[in-house]
Design a protein around this motif. Structure first.
Motif, PDB file in Angstrom:
ATOM      1  N   ASP A 222      39.854  -4.613 -28.491  1.00 40.92           N
ATOM      2  CA  ASP A 222      41.019  -4.109 -29.215  1.00 40.92           C
ATOM      3  C   ASP A 222      40.649  -3.336 -30.471  1.00 40.92           C
ATOM      4  N   THR A 223      39.429  -3.488 -30.946  1.00 39.52           N
ATOM      5  CA  THR A 223      39.010  -2.779 -32.160  1.00 39.52           C
ATOM      6  C   THR A 223      38.806  -1.284 -31.912  1.00 39.52           C
ATOM      7  N   ILE A 224      38.520  -0.879 -30.689  1.00 40.19           N
ATOM      8  CA  ILE A 224      38.252   0.529 -30.390  1.00 40.19           C
ATOM      9  C   ILE A 224      39.568   1.256 -30.145  1.00 40.19           C
ATOM     10  N   VAL A 225      39.822   2.284 -30.953  1.00 38.62           N
ATOM     11  CA  VAL A 225      41.101   2.992 -30.881  1.00 38.62           C
ATOM     12  C   VAL A 225      40.935   4.484 -30.586  1.00 38.62           C
ATOM     13  N   PHE A 226      39.702   4.984 -30.561  1.00 34.49           N
ATOM     14  CA  PHE A 226      39.501   6.427 -30.403  1.00 34.49           C
ATOM     15  C   PHE A 226      38.314   6.701 -29.494  1.00 34.49           C
ATOM     16  N   LEU A 227      38.543   7.552 -28.474  1.00 37.73           N
ATOM     17  CA  LEU A 227      37.481   7.981 -27.563  1.00 37.73           C
ATOM     18  C   LEU A 227      37.316   9.486 -27.701  1.00 37.73           C
ATOM     19  N   ASP A 228      36.145   9.924 -28.105  1.00 35.28           N
ATOM     20  CA  ASP A 228      35.909  11.340 -28.377  1.00 35.28           C
ATOM     21  C   ASP A 228      35.532  12.091 -27.093  1.00 35.28           C
ATOM     22  N   ASP A 229      35.339  13.402 -27.230  1.00 33.43           N
ATOM     23  CA  ASP A 229      35.017  14.269 -26.097  1.00 33.43           C
ATOM     24  C   ASP A 229      33.811  13.734 -25.315  1.00 33.43           C
ATOM     25  N   TYR A 230      33.976  13.650 -24.004  1.00 32.17           N
ATOM     26  CA  TYR A 230      32.886  13.285 -23.091  1.00 32.17           C
ATOM     27  C   TYR A 230      32.295  11.895 -23.350  1.00 32.17           C
ATOM     28  N   ALA A 231      32.977  11.057 -24.109  1.00 28.98           N
ATOM     29  CA  ALA A 231      32.399   9.778 -24.533  1.00 28.98           C
ATOM     30  C   ALA A 231      31.924   8.923 -23.372  1.00 28.98           C
ATOM     31  N   LEU A 232      32.659   8.939 -22.260  1.00 33.40           N
ATOM     32  CA  LEU A 232      32.300   8.133 -21.093  1.00 33.40           C
ATOM     33  C   LEU A 232      32.187   9.007 -19.839  1.00 33.40           C
ATOM     34  N   LEU A 255      35.198  12.683 -17.685  1.00 39.75           N
ATOM     35  CA  LEU A 255      34.835  13.741 -16.747  1.00 39.75           C
ATOM     36  C   LEU A 255      33.832  13.253 -15.705  1.00 39.75           C
ATOM     37  N   SER A 256      34.127  13.516 -14.440  1.00 40.13           N
ATOM     38  CA  SER A 256      33.220  13.233 -13.320  1.00 40.13           C
ATOM     39  C   SER A 256      32.838  11.767 -13.190  1.00 40.13           C
ATOM     40  N   CYS A 257      33.738  10.871 -13.578  1.00 38.71           N
ATOM     41  CA  CYS A 257      33.572   9.460 -13.218  1.00 38.71           C
ATOM     42  C   CYS A 257      34.126   9.346 -11.790  1.00 38.71           C
ATOM     43  N   SER A 258      33.325   9.758 -10.845  1.00 35.81           N
ATOM     44  CA  SER A 258      33.804  10.037  -9.495  1.00 35.81           C
ATOM     45  C   SER A 258      34.228   8.800  -8.712  1.00 35.81           C
ATOM     46  N   TRP A 274      42.662  17.359 -23.033  1.00 39.20           N
ATOM     47  CA  TRP A 274      42.522  18.292 -21.913  1.00 39.20           C
ATOM     48  C   TRP A 274      41.479  17.790 -20.911  1.00 39.20           C
ATOM     49  N   ASN A 275      41.896  17.695 -19.644  1.00 39.08           N
ATOM     50  CA  ASN A 275      40.995  17.314 -18.552  1.00 39.08           C
ATOM     51  C   ASN A 275      40.258  16.001 -18.803  1.00 39.08           C
ATOM     52  N   ALA A 276      40.928  15.072 -19.478  1.00 37.03           N
ATOM     53  CA  ALA A 276      40.287  13.799 -19.820  1.00 37.03           C
ATOM     54  C   ALA A 276      39.774  13.060 -18.593  1.00 37.03           C
ATOM     55  N   PHE A 277      40.470  13.214 -17.469  1.00 47.56           N
ATOM     56  CA  PHE A 277      40.086  12.516 -16.237  1.00 47.56           C
ATOM     57  C   PHE A 277      39.723  13.502 -15.120  1.00 47.56           C
ATOM     58  N   LYS A 278      39.251  14.663 -15.483  1.00 43.85           N
ATOM     59  CA  LYS A 278      38.871  15.641 -14.472  1.00 43.85           C
ATOM     60  C   LYS A 278      37.717  15.113 -13.623  1.00 43.85           C
ATOM     61  N   GLY A 279      37.810  15.305 -12.322  1.00 42.97           N
ATOM     62  CA  GLY A 279      36.761  14.839 -11.426  1.00 42.97           C
ATOM     63  C   GLY A 279      36.866  13.369 -11.079  1.00 42.97           C
ATOM     64  N   CYS A 280      37.994  12.750 -11.433  1.00 41.54           N
ATOM     65  CA  CYS A 280      38.217  11.327 -11.102  1.00 41.54           C
ATOM     66  C   CYS A 280      39.235  11.245  -9.963  1.00 41.54           C
ATOM     67  N   GLU A 281      38.876  11.835  -8.834  1.00 39.67           N
ATOM     68  CA  GLU A 281      39.835  11.953  -7.730  1.00 39.67           C
ATOM     69  C   GLU A 281      40.178  10.633  -7.051  1.00 39.67           C
ATOM     70  N   ARG A 282      39.383   9.588  -7.317  1.00 37.30           N
ATOM     71  CA  ARG A 282      39.629   8.315  -6.633  1.00 37.30           C
ATOM     72  C   ARG A 282      40.619   7.409  -7.356  1.00 37.30           C
ATOM     73  N   ILE A 283      41.101   7.815  -8.511  1.00 35.60           N
ATOM     74  CA  ILE A 283      42.046   6.960  -9.233  1.00 35.60           C
ATOM     75  C   ILE A 283      43.283   6.719  -8.377  1.00 35.60           C
ATOM     76  N   ARG A 284      43.548   5.441  -8.134  1.00 39.84           N
ATOM     77  CA  ARG A 284      44.713   5.049  -7.333  1.00 39.84           C
ATOM     78  C   ARG A 284      45.672   4.148  -8.114  1.00 39.84           C
ATOM     79  N   ASP A 285      45.123   3.407  -9.046  1.00 42.13           N
ATOM     80  CA  ASP A 285      45.942   2.430  -9.769  1.00 42.13           C
ATOM     81  C   ASP A 285      45.880   2.707 -11.266  1.00 42.13           C
ATOM     82  N   VAL A 286      47.064   2.844 -11.868  1.00 42.53           N
ATOM     83  CA  VAL A 286      47.179   2.967 -13.318  1.00 42.53           C
ATOM     84  C   VAL A 286      48.134   1.876 -13.782  1.00 42.53           C
ATOM     85  N   TYR A 287      47.611   0.929 -14.532  1.00 36.67           N
ATOM     86  CA  TYR A 287      48.415  -0.192 -15.012  1.00 36.67           C
ATOM     87  C   TYR A 287      48.901   0.113 -16.424  1.00 36.67           C
TER      88      TYR A 287
END
Length: 306
Positions: A222-232, A255-258, A274-287
């Protein structure tokens, strides 16, 4: 005749022993560097005693001489022992000591400078001192063979790229109540890294902080509140992520967490870049924990989608 042969044999043996002695001492040396003395013995242990920092030398033009007096012998260095009273390890001090397997640091240590242990690929572990405020600079342990790293609570800051390219690193534990961000590329390309304890003070992952790491599941505290460009980005084994209380996700963060299939979103999320989840075509569940707040999330570039 026999006496002559015996004498000749004795002389040959003595010459041989002398040659061995010279060879053994060839990679040893002792020099006073300010208040610091170092000795490299014939077993590969380099020992430093004295006070102050082990510093690079400077020329008349003001530029540092990165080559230290022991640099020509770095392939012989297997163990580094730094005595109490020494406060810092200078830039490039043990750069590419490829046979280095052990480092002993004193409690007086305060600074591990840029590239200090860069590409010491046989260095598998290190115990950091826990007494004084400790600063780890850029590339300090990049490309080493570390398998785990524990940053104690006295670590005040960790520079960019400090542990990048540590291909054997599987676990990292960060300090509590000290530094507030993971700097750029700090663990990038640590492809075996699958476990991390963020501690209680880190609130931001800077650009590329965990780029191309080996996580399969990741729960952000819960302490992490900000994710910068390409962080993961390019975490190609990541399948599930819980964003905890993250409020802002910048561009190309995942990006590209395939293999990413499941994302859990907390109520504090207000911005997706912008394009935060680009290349993540397998995402099926968003809670989503709060649909009302989810409807107010700003998604950069969404207006451009036909």
């Amino acid at each position: 005749m026999k006496k002559a042969l015996l004498l000749l044999l004795t002389i040959v043996l003595m010459i041989g022993l002398l040659a061995l002695t010279v060879s053994a001492a060839e990679y040893s040396g002792q020099r006073s560097e300010g208040n610091i003395t170092w000795v490299l013995d014939d077993e590969g242990t380099i020992t430093f005693t004295g006070t102050g920092e082990i510093e690079e030398r400077f020329g008349s033009d003001g530029y540092a001489w990165i080559q230290y007096e022991w640099t020509p012998y770095r392939d012989q260095i297997r163990r580094v022992v730094i005595g109490e009273g020494i406060t810092g390890v200078g830039d490039d001090a043990f750069y590419e000591c490829k046979n280095l397997t052990e480092v002993v640091l004193p409690e007086s240590m305060m600074f591990i400078r840029d590239n200090a242990f860069y590409r010491c690929n046989n260095l598998k572990s290190i115990d950091l001192p826990t007494t004084n405020s400790l600063y780890i600079n850029e590339y300090a342990f990049a490309g080493t063979g570390l398998t785990e790293i524990y940053l104690p609570d006295n670590v005040k800051d960790v520079g960019k790229y400090a542990f990048t390219q540590c291909k054997s690193l599987t676990k990292a534990r960060l300090s509590n109540n000290q530094f507030e961000m993971l700097r750029e590329h700090v663990f990038s390309n640590c492809t075996a890294l699958t476990e991390i304890d963020f501690g209680t003070s880190v609130n931001r992952l800077n650009a590329y902080a965990l780029y191309n790491t080996g996580f399969t599941e990741l729960v952000l505290p819960d302490t992490i509140v900000f994710l910068d460009d390409y962080a993961l980005s390019h975490c190609e084994n990541l399948t599930t992520v819980d964003l905890g209380r993250v409020g802002s996700i910048r561009k190309y963060t995942f990006l590209s967490c395939s293999k990413l299939e499941s994302v859990t979103v907390g109520p504090e999320l207000f911005s997706i870049g912008w394009n935060a989840f680009k290349g993540c075509e397998r995402i099926r569940d968003v809670y989503i924990s709060d649909m009302t707040k989810w409807c107010l999330v700003e998604v950069e570039g969404l207006e451009s989608i036909p």
